[in-house]
Scaffold this active site. Sequence first.
Site, mmCIF file in Angstrom:
data_model
loop_
_atom_site.group_PDB
_atom_site.id
_atom_site.type_symbol
_atom_site.label_atom_id
_atom_site.label_comp_id
_atom_site.label_asym_id
_atom_site.label_seq_id
_atom_site.Cartn_x
_atom_site.Cartn_y
_atom_site.Cartn_z
ATOM 1 N N CYS A 1 0.859 -1.221 0.052
ATOM 2 C CA CYS A 1 0.077 -0.017 -0.012
ATOM 3 C C CYS A 1 0.750 1.175 -0.103
ATOM 4 O O CYS A 1 1.751 1.413 0.876
ATOM 5 C CB CYS A 1 -1.025 0.095 1.356
ATOM 6 S SG CYS A 1 -1.801 1.563 1.579
ATOM 7 N N TYR B 1 -5.121 5.894 -8.747
ATOM 8 C CA TYR B 1 -6.257 5.065 -8.534
ATOM 9 C C TYR B 1 -7.689 5.510 -9.139
ATOM 10 O O TYR B 1 -8.541 4.829 -9.569
ATOM 11 C CB TYR B 1 -6.725 5.239 -6.948
ATOM 12 C CG TYR B 1 -5.688 4.349 -6.146
ATOM 13 C CD1 TYR B 1 -6.219 3.029 -5.854
ATOM 14 C CD2 TYR B 1 -4.593 5.166 -5.749
ATOM 15 C CE1 TYR B 1 -5.224 2.297 -4.972
ATOM 16 C CE2 TYR B 1 -3.570 4.190 -5.026
ATOM 17 C CZ TYR B 1 -4.077 2.732 -4.664
ATOM 18 O OH TYR B 1 -3.213 2.105 -3.865
#
Length: 335
Positions: free
Chosen positions: A57, A189
């Site tokens: 992440c 994203y």
Amino acid sequence: MNMLVDGEWRTDAYEANDGDGSFQRQETTFRDRVRDDPDATFQPAAGRYHLYVSYACPWAHRTLVTRALKGLEDAISVSIVDPYRDEDGWQFTPEKEGCTRDHVRGADYLRELYVEADPDATCRVTVPVLWDKREETIVNNESEEIMRMLDTEFDDYANRDVDLYPEGYRDEVDRIIDEIYEPINNGVYRAGFATRQEPYDEAVDDLFAALDHWDEVLADQRYLAGDRLTEADVAMFTTLVRFDNVYHTHFMCNVQYIREYENLWPYLRDLYQTDSVAETVNMDHIKEHYYTTHPDVNPHRIVARGPDLDFEAPHDRDELPGSPPADLTAASADD
Ligand SMILES: N[C@@H](CCC(=O)N[C@@H](CS)C(=O)NCC(=O)O)C(=O)O
């Protein structure tokens, strides 16, 4: 999508895209602060706080890089979740390469920690998490704020005298972190999770306009805020290091590779080669996570092979004004 609703784990509760096909990121919920102040509930201490992260992440990675640059490894412990996230959310699989058990509570799933902190929690279960072992609760799960706390509140426990939020640079650092968030950090994203052409196009336009801009800026200065390594570089680094291996292909950010940029690519290598940063990069976890965890984007979960990047190649950016903090270099010499 999966999240906690009133403390119960639900797999059907949340839709990540709004009606027009744009990706919507949720607000984080635990926003307390560790403060170096005798009146604060959460005061800095060695051994009191624990980080839960995924190597995959980029948000969690910011906290790991900050912890490494400051030399907080002995003061703040870490547990690493499995890079593959299925319907049950982040889980602990210590038998897997690079993963650990939950050192604090022995939980099987990260969501157990969230429920322990708030039995009625209604939120996504995300990394990073800063856990307080004394109060047995989550202090904060917002990466930008955790990064700032590790950077500014734990100096008494840090092994390196490094300041990533230096006086005189603070406004600029805040401005840059803010400026790169939407087009770059979140932009990849927005491109990858768009479900319609238009929001995808918009995200990709914003992303590459921002990358082009920073490539130009980095022609004349070593770091984003000028001549000092700062939190802004940490925030940029964790997106750039994933870009060519993941975002370019998996999220269709394929206008250009970072390795094709004249300045961003050596800049990325420069940061990678700064003391202890390389140890925080686990490309296997990064690739496994992205390519296997988003079935809508990659239903067969095939992990794309390339490219094979040489992050260790010379970068020659030490010629530019600015250098890693002198004490960082000095400290690493006695490590
Ligand atoms: N705003 C948060 C975002 C963290 C975040 O979205 N983490 C992702 C991993 S990259 C996550 O844990 N997602 C799980 C989920 O949304 O269910 C931060 O910056 O700390």
